[in-house]
Design a protein around this motif. Structure first.
Motif, PDB file in Angstrom:
ATOM      1  N   THR A   1     -32.235 -29.448-103.343  1.00 36.33           N
ATOM      2  CA  THR A   1     -33.020 -30.318-103.226  1.00 36.33           C
ATOM      3  C   THR A   1     -32.560 -31.312-102.013  1.00 36.33           C
ATOM      4  O   THR A   1     -31.593 -32.080-102.388  1.00 36.33           O
ATOM      5  N   ALA A   2     -32.809 -31.323-100.825  1.00 38.51           N
ATOM      6  CA  ALA A   2     -32.401 -32.089 -99.625  1.00 38.51           C
ATOM      7  C   ALA A   2     -32.353 -33.610-100.057  1.00 38.51           C
ATOM      8  O   ALA A   2     -33.472 -34.224-100.436  1.00 38.51           O
ATOM      9  N   PRO A   3     -31.195 -34.410-100.127  1.00 38.48           N
ATOM     10  CA  PRO A   3     -31.181 -35.767-100.375  1.00 38.48           C
ATOM     11  C   PRO A   3     -32.253 -36.668 -99.291  1.00 38.48           C
ATOM     12  O   PRO A   3     -32.377 -36.189 -98.176  1.00 38.48           O
ATOM     13  N   PHE A   4     -32.745 -37.781 -99.891  1.00 42.53           N
ATOM     14  CA  PHE A   4     -33.533 -38.686 -99.053  1.00 42.53           C
ATOM     15  C   PHE A   4     -33.048 -38.913 -97.581  1.00 42.53           C
ATOM     16  O   PHE A   4     -34.026 -38.905 -96.689  1.00 42.53           O
TER      17      PHE A   4
ATOM     18  N   GLU B   1     -31.291 -37.471 -95.649  1.00 43.00           N
ATOM     19  CA  GLU B   1     -31.328 -36.303 -94.985  1.00 43.00           C
ATOM     20  C   GLU B   1     -32.635 -35.783 -94.328  1.00 43.00           C
ATOM     21  O   GLU B   1     -32.807 -35.167 -93.197  1.00 43.00           O
ATOM     22  N   VAL B   2     -33.872 -35.971 -95.155  1.00 39.68           N
ATOM     23  CA  VAL B   2     -35.001 -35.932 -94.575  1.00 39.68           C
ATOM     24  C   VAL B   2     -35.858 -37.173 -94.387  1.00 39.68           C
ATOM     25  O   VAL B   2     -37.090 -36.816 -94.050  1.00 39.68           O
ATOM     26  N   LYS B   3     -35.271 -38.237 -94.264  1.00 37.86           N
ATOM     27  CA  LYS B   3     -35.969 -39.580 -93.807  1.00 37.86           C
ATOM     28  C   LYS B   3     -36.767 -39.400 -92.680  1.00 37.86           C
ATOM     29  O   LYS B   3     -37.892 -39.913 -92.603  1.00 37.86           O
ATOM     30  N   ALA B   4     -36.236 -38.976 -91.576  1.00 43.18           N
ATOM     31  CA  ALA B   4     -36.707 -38.998 -90.247  1.00 43.18           C
ATOM     32  C   ALA B   4     -37.859 -38.005 -90.415  1.00 43.18           C
ATOM     33  O   ALA B   4     -38.980 -38.425 -89.810  1.00 43.18           O
ATOM     34  N   ASP B   5     -37.923 -37.007 -90.956  1.00 45.29           N
ATOM     35  CA  ASP B   5     -38.959 -36.283 -91.179  1.00 45.29           C
ATOM     36  C   ASP B   5     -39.951 -36.825 -91.873  1.00 45.29           C
ATOM     37  O   ASP B   5     -41.318 -36.762 -91.471  1.00 45.29           O
ATOM     38  N   ILE B   6     -39.919 -37.428 -92.886  1.00 43.32           N
ATOM     39  CA  ILE B   6     -40.841 -38.151 -93.756  1.00 43.32           C
ATOM     40  C   ILE B   6     -41.517 -39.330 -93.121  1.00 43.32           C
ATOM     41  O   ILE B   6     -42.719 -39.462 -92.989  1.00 43.32           O
ATOM     42  N   ILE B   7     -40.797 -39.992 -92.100  1.00 46.29           N
ATOM     43  CA  ILE B   7     -41.229 -40.836 -91.217  1.00 46.29           C
ATOM     44  C   ILE B   7     -42.470 -40.447 -90.186  1.00 46.29           C
ATOM     45  O   ILE B   7     -43.575 -41.019 -90.069  1.00 46.29           O
ATOM     46  N   GLN B   8     -42.092 -39.193 -89.721  1.00 43.88           N
ATOM     47  CA  GLN B   8     -43.048 -38.434 -88.935  1.00 43.88           C
ATOM     48  C   GLN B   8     -44.339 -38.185 -89.531  1.00 43.88           C
ATOM     49  O   GLN B   8     -45.428 -38.339 -88.943  1.00 43.88           O
ATOM     50  N   ILE B   9     -44.159 -37.677 -90.798  1.00 39.64           N
ATOM     51  CA  ILE B   9     -45.294 -37.361 -91.524  1.00 39.64           C
ATOM     52  C   ILE B   9     -46.116 -38.551 -91.940  1.00 39.64           C
ATOM     53  O   ILE B   9     -47.270 -38.408 -91.616  1.00 39.64           O
TER      54      ILE B   9
ATOM     55  N   ASN C   1     -43.105 -35.823-103.393  1.00 36.51           N
ATOM     56  CA  ASN C   1     -43.229 -34.234-102.868  1.00 36.51           C
ATOM     57  C   ASN C   1     -42.025 -33.781-102.804  1.00 36.51           C
ATOM     58  O   ASN C   1     -41.417 -33.074-102.009  1.00 36.51           O
ATOM     59  N   LEU C   2     -41.199 -33.719-103.950  1.00 41.81           N
ATOM     60  CA  LEU C   2     -39.658 -33.414-103.886  1.00 41.81           C
ATOM     61  C   LEU C   2     -39.734 -31.815-103.848  1.00 41.81           C
ATOM     62  O   LEU C   2     -38.842 -31.187-103.250  1.00 41.81           O
ATOM     63  N   SER C   3     -40.548 -31.123-104.255  1.00 45.56           N
ATOM     64  CA  SER C   3     -40.781 -29.785-104.028  1.00 45.56           C
ATOM     65  C   SER C   3     -40.863 -29.351-102.534  1.00 45.56           C
ATOM     66  O   SER C   3     -40.157 -27.974-102.292  1.00 45.56           O
ATOM     67  N   VAL C   4     -41.386 -30.170-101.868  1.00 42.72           N
ATOM     68  CA  VAL C   4     -41.386 -29.710-100.255  1.00 42.72           C
ATOM     69  C   VAL C   4     -39.746 -29.750 -99.826  1.00 42.72           C
ATOM     70  O   VAL C   4     -39.582 -29.025 -98.776  1.00 42.72           O
ATOM     71  N   PHE C   5     -38.976 -30.484-100.590  1.00 51.39           N
ATOM     72  CA  PHE C   5     -37.613 -30.536 -99.703  1.00 51.39           C
ATOM     73  C   PHE C   5     -36.639 -29.703-100.467  1.00 51.39           C
ATOM     74  O   PHE C   5     -35.523 -29.936-100.397  1.00 51.39           O
ATOM     75  N   MET C   6     -37.128 -29.002-101.214  1.00 57.33           N
ATOM     76  CA  MET C   6     -36.233 -27.826-101.937  1.00 57.33           C
ATOM     77  C   MET C   6     -35.879 -26.727-101.249  1.00 57.33           C
ATOM     78  O   MET C   6     -36.894 -26.169-100.671  1.00 57.33           O
TER      79      MET C   6
END
Length: 305
Positions: free
Chosen positions: A264-267, A269-277, A163-168
């Motif tokens: 693209t936000a690095p992993f 940086e968005v790790k906490a958001d992905i955990i919630q998803i 889902n890289l496009s989501v974090f762009m």
């Protein structure tokens, strides 16, 4: 707490649901779940909240029938959760309900205004508080149901890669704009700026309509502007201004405070958001499986809708 799918149906209704008068229909039983009744009023409240109007054509009647069936199924699922929550002895503290109620009231000018709106719709404060309590109980039950959920590092990275496009994020600019009605006025303002006038102060005097508090736009992408204007803006260096730029409604002078490159936000940086998803996804799956199992065991009588 995660209760999003049901919350959309049952909790948002707390704010805008309309109380209807159905005469003798109000107590008509449309279903029973382990002996617990679901009435015509329960069903009609949610149908009204969803904007369901009286069907006129055969096609509309068919759609209405499908929607009523879906809403009834949601009500049955809700009853099953409430019954299970009571069996689990899940308790709700009054302060939790108060906190949620106060959050709703904040959307209005005052509590009295909110209560006035409720009264106009035939809804009592007590009904609202009980609805909030029910929602919190359901959320706690789902949390307990999914208490053993775990997310592995591999799952997180796999989701990120897929889902890289989501974090762009697109290239963005922080700007200030001045609008003049004519090219002569724009040139005059530009001369004042070149002589040392403050761009920010001039933007307040001649706002372009994009600024917050008459000064800056905040972060915006070039998709915000017509292509011909965007083409000129991207030529302006950070910390400087340019123009006049001709637009449909006048002439613009633009200052670029800062430019943010597309990235693209690095992993990490968005790790906490992905955990919630992923937690949300797993909880939804667990809840769906639980409901399927409980419906198979429960005594559900549908009286017809």
């Amino acid at each position: 707490m995660v209760y999003s799918n049901f919350k959309k149906i049952f909790v948002l209704a707390v704010i805008v649901i309309l109380s209807l008068s159905f005469g003798c229909e109000r107590d008509k039983i449309v279903a029973k779940v382990n002996g617990e009744k679901i009435t015509e009023m329960d069903l009609n409240r949610l149908l009204e909240h969803g904007g369901m109007k009286t069907a006129q054509t055969p096609h509309e009647k068919e759609i209405q029938k499908m929607v009523r069936t879906e809403i009834l199924n949601q009500l049955i699922n809700e009853r099953l959760m409430m019954q299970a929550a009571r069996k689990e002895k899940i308790k709700i503290d009054k302060s939790e309900v108060t906190k949620e109620y106060e959050a709703i009231v904040k959307a209005f000018s005052s509590e009295s205004e909110y209560l006035k709106r409720l009264k106009e719709k035939g809804i009592s404060k007590d009904f609202i508080l009980k609805s909030i309590e029910k929602d919190i109980m359901a959320a706690k039950f789902i949390d307990r149901l999914a208490k053993d959920i775990s997310i592995t590092e591999n799952e997180l990275k796999e989701y990120y890669e897929k889902n890289l496009s989501v974090f762009m994020t697109s290239e963005a600019y922080r700007l200030s704009l001045i609008k003049a009605d004519s090219i002569d006025d724009a040139r005059k303002i530009k001369r004042e700026l070149e002589a040392g006038a403050s761009f920010e102060e001039m933007a307040k005097k001649h706002p372009a309509g994009h600024q917050e508090q008459g000064s800056e736009t905040g972060w915006v992408t070039m998709g915000t502007f017509p292509k011909d204007i965007a083409k000129e803006i991207i030529k302006i260096k950070s910390g400087s201004f340019g123009g006049p730029i001709a637009g449909r409604e006048g002439y613009y002078l633009v200052k670029v405070f800062e430019k943010r490159e597309a990235r693209t936000a690095p992993f990490e940086e968005v790790k906490a958001d992905i955990i919630q998803i992923l937690l949300q996804n797993k909880k939804s799956e667990i809840l769906s499986n639980w409901i399927q199992q409980e419906r198979a065991k429960a005594k559900i009588e549908i009286k017809g809708t």
